[in-house]
Design a protein around this motif. Structure first.
Motif, PDB file in Angstrom:
ATOM      1  N   UNK A   1      21.039  50.244 128.932  1.00 50.64           N
ATOM      2  CA  UNK A   1      21.175  51.062 130.131  1.00 50.64           C
ATOM      3  C   UNK A   1      22.622  51.484 130.347  1.00 50.64           C
ATOM      4  N   UNK A   2      23.544  50.567 130.112  1.00 52.87           N
ATOM      5  CA  UNK A   2      24.960  50.909 130.261  1.00 52.87           C
ATOM      6  C   UNK A   2      25.351  51.997 129.271  1.00 52.87           C
ATOM      7  N   UNK A   3      24.839  51.911 128.046  1.00 50.50           N
ATOM      8  CA  UNK A   3      25.117  52.953 127.056  1.00 50.50           C
ATOM      9  C   UNK A   3      24.603  54.300 127.538  1.00 50.50           C
ATOM     10  N   UNK A   4      23.426  54.327 128.177  1.00 55.05           N
ATOM     11  CA  UNK A   4      22.903  55.577 128.706  1.00 55.05           C
ATOM     12  C   UNK A   4      23.794  56.171 129.779  1.00 55.05           C
ATOM     13  N   UNK A   5      24.325  55.313 130.661  1.00 56.22           N
ATOM     14  CA  UNK A   5      25.205  55.783 131.732  1.00 56.22           C
ATOM     15  C   UNK A   5      26.521  56.323 131.158  1.00 56.22           C
ATOM     16  N   UNK A   6      27.126  55.583 130.252  1.00 56.76           N
ATOM     17  CA  UNK A   6      28.400  56.018 129.679  1.00 56.76           C
ATOM     18  C   UNK A   6      28.212  57.316 128.897  1.00 56.76           C
ATOM     19  N   UNK A   7      27.107  57.439 128.164  1.00 53.26           N
ATOM     20  CA  UNK A   7      26.838  58.669 127.429  1.00 53.26           C
ATOM     21  C   UNK A   7      26.694  59.852 128.381  1.00 53.26           C
ATOM     22  N   UNK A   8      26.066  59.619 129.536  1.00 54.62           N
ATOM     23  CA  UNK A   8      25.966  60.667 130.557  1.00 54.62           C
ATOM     24  C   UNK A   8      27.345  61.121 131.015  1.00 54.62           C
ATOM     25  N   UNK A   9      28.233  60.162 131.287  1.00 54.16           N
ATOM     26  CA  UNK A   9      29.581  60.520 131.732  1.00 54.16           C
ATOM     27  C   UNK A   9      30.355  61.241 130.637  1.00 54.16           C
ATOM     28  N   UNK A  10      30.164  60.836 129.393  1.00 57.71           N
ATOM     29  CA  UNK A  10      30.830  61.532 128.288  1.00 57.71           C
ATOM     30  C   UNK A  10      30.293  62.953 128.128  1.00 57.71           C
ATOM     31  N   UNK A  11      29.028  63.158 128.486  1.00 59.31           N
ATOM     32  CA  UNK A  11      28.473  64.505 128.460  1.00 59.31           C
ATOM     33  C   UNK A  11      29.186  65.401 129.464  1.00 59.31           C
ATOM     34  N   UNK A  12      29.523  64.847 130.633  1.00 60.99           N
ATOM     35  CA  UNK A  12      30.310  65.613 131.606  1.00 60.99           C
ATOM     36  C   UNK A  12      31.669  66.000 131.000  1.00 60.99           C
ATOM     37  N   UNK A  13      32.276  65.071 130.279  1.00 66.14           N
ATOM     38  CA  UNK A  13      33.556  65.365 129.635  1.00 66.14           C
ATOM     39  C   UNK A  13      33.368  66.471 128.604  1.00 66.14           C
ATOM     40  N   UNK A  14      32.323  66.365 127.803  1.00 66.64           N
ATOM     41  CA  UNK A  14      32.035  67.354 126.756  1.00 66.64           C
ATOM     42  C   UNK A  14      31.835  68.743 127.348  1.00 66.64           C
ATOM     43  N   UNK A  15      31.195  68.799 128.510  1.00 66.07           N
ATOM     44  CA  UNK A  15      30.913  70.073 129.169  1.00 66.07           C
ATOM     45  C   UNK A  15      32.083  70.571 130.020  1.00 66.07           C
ATOM     46  N   UNK A  16      33.174  69.813 130.065  1.00 62.23           N
ATOM     47  CA  UNK A  16      34.332  70.149 130.907  1.00 62.23           C
ATOM     48  C   UNK A  16      33.974  70.123 132.395  1.00 62.23           C
ATOM     49  N   UNK A  17      32.935  69.375 132.766  1.00 64.35           N
ATOM     50  CA  UNK A  17      32.566  69.261 134.175  1.00 64.35           C
ATOM     51  C   UNK A  17      33.585  68.450 134.969  1.00 64.35           C
ATOM     52  N   UNK A  18      34.325  67.586 134.309  1.00 61.54           N
ATOM     53  CA  UNK A  18      35.234  66.691 135.024  1.00 61.54           C
ATOM     54  C   UNK A  18      36.322  67.469 135.752  1.00 61.54           C
ATOM     55  N   UNK A  19      36.823  68.531 135.143  1.00 66.94           N
ATOM     56  CA  UNK A  19      37.813  69.369 135.829  1.00 66.94           C
ATOM     57  C   UNK A  19      37.202  69.981 137.068  1.00 66.94           C
ATOM     58  N   UNK A  20      36.000  70.504 136.918  1.00 63.06           N
ATOM     59  CA  UNK A  20      35.314  71.138 138.035  1.00 63.06           C
ATOM     60  C   UNK A  20      35.089  70.154 139.177  1.00 63.06           C
ATOM     61  N   UNK A  21      34.649  68.953 138.838  1.00 60.98           N
ATOM     62  CA  UNK A  21      34.302  67.971 139.866  1.00 60.98           C
ATOM     63  C   UNK A  21      35.521  67.445 140.608  1.00 60.98           C
ATOM     64  N   UNK A  22      36.597  67.125 139.870  1.00 58.29           N
ATOM     65  CA  UNK A  22      37.755  66.544 140.530  1.00 58.29           C
ATOM     66  C   UNK A  22      38.486  67.564 141.390  1.00 58.29           C
ATOM     67  N   UNK A  23      38.609  68.790 140.910  1.00 58.46           N
ATOM     68  CA  UNK A  23      39.282  69.819 141.712  1.00 58.46           C
ATOM     69  C   UNK A  23      38.432  70.168 142.935  1.00 58.46           C
ATOM     70  N   UNK A  24      37.132  70.255 142.754  1.00 59.17           N
ATOM     71  CA  UNK A  24      36.252  70.536 143.886  1.00 59.17           C
ATOM     72  C   UNK A  24      36.383  69.469 144.960  1.00 59.17           C
ATOM     73  N   UNK A  25      36.416  68.212 144.548  1.00 61.76           N
ATOM     74  CA  UNK A  25      36.555  67.121 145.509  1.00 61.76           C
ATOM     75  C   UNK A  25      37.859  67.230 146.279  1.00 61.76           C
TER      76      UNK A  25
END
Length: 313
Positions: free
Chosen positions: A123-147
């Protein structure tokens, strides 16, 4: 396309920032808001990840401090074709996680101690893979600046209420207008956040499940995290609701159905999408195959006694 979407979002939030400034101080207020928005955008681009990590008291861990966790992140990052992100742990009993950083080269993955204590390795691997997918999609920039900018909009709206609410001349809003600014400004910013976040969660679920290799690992983790999030408060998130959309599951209490006013799609809808993906990939789509239990699993390899678990838990 991700950078274009980010630019459009920043432009929309900047326009909202200026509109509130105009309502508070007319043309001068709009110009001041524009300058502040530009400075906020620039600051958020370079520092929003540090601010979010600091807000949640996250501390960085390495292979010496958390060998199993860091090794798992490294393996999944390799599968995803990503540089090794920094790994952080938040001392928080609510199981949850988020990723941040302006690009894959400066990314960070943060998990709570509650997550490490409540999930199985799969389950932890599934969660970490999800977060890495956000990194792969460049969502992290969008999320942190939006916040960051959404938080600034809320503060500006409150400023307009407290300092402009008693004026009824042409130099600022009256009491009714100030109340509307205080309510509608943050609400509009929140709607922009949610519209983006909900779409990106589905995409990250899909790619994350492919990175991990088994969609039902993530499905099982979502069920467990969702159940715990309703029982275990996340005080830092409650005090900083503009960052709620960054987490894998909404960390705030009292959220409702899967509609326009939630930061995340419903867990049921996400699981249904993961089950469909499991069928497409030829994996089992049965939740019984991932050993879901209502509370923390006593057999979890991350739920060992404190003396043997390491300094992160």
């Amino acid at each position: 396309m991700n950078y274009f979407r980010t630019a459009i979002l920043l432009a929309a939030l900047t326009a909202l920032f200026m509109a509130i400034g105009y309502l508070i101080g007319g043309g001068t207020g709009a110009m001041i808001a524009l300058v502040v928005a530009a400075a906020t955008n620039l600051f958020a681009y370079w520092n929003s990840d540090r601010m979010v990590l600091s807000t949640y008291g996250a501390h960085e861990v390495d292979r010496h401090a958390a060998p199993e966790l860091v090794a798992m992140v490294a393996e999944l990052a390799h599968r995803a074709g990503l540089p090794m992100p920094r790994v952080f742990v938040m001392d928080n009993p609510q199981p949850n996680a988020f990723a941040t950083g302006r690009n894959p080269q400066n990314a960070a993955v943060a998990v709570t101690t509650g997550l490490l204590q409540s999930l199985s390795r799969e389950e932890l691997a599934g969660v970490i893979a999800h977060e890495l997918a956000h990194v792969k999609h460049h969502d992290t920039l969008l999320m942190t600046i939006t916040a960051t900018i959404a938080g600034a909009i809320s503060m500006l709206a409150q400023f307009g209420f407290f300092f402009g609410g008693h004026r009824n001349n042409n130099s600022g809003p009256g009491a009714i207008a100030s109340i509307l600014i205080m309510i509608l400004g943050p609400l509009t910013a929140m709607l922009v956040q949610m519209a983006i976040s909900r779409t990106r969660e589905y995409a990250a679920d899909n790619l994350g499940a492919r990175i991990a290799g088994q969609p039902m690992w993530l499905a099982s983790a979502l069920v467990r995290i969702e159940g715990a999030a309703h029982r275990i408060p996340n005080i830092e998130a409650e005090n900083n609701p503009a960052t709620a959309h960054m987490f894998i599951v909404n960390p705030l209490s009292g959220r409702g159905m899967d509609n326009l006013f939630t930061t995340h799609p419903s867990t049921e809808n996400r699981i249904a999408a993961l089950q469909q993906l499991a069928r497409e990939l030829g994996r089992s789509d049965s939740m019984s195959q991932v050993d879901i239990e209502p509370d923390y699993p006593p057999h979890s390899p991350w739920n060992r006694p404190p003396a043997s678990r390491g300094p992160w838990g």
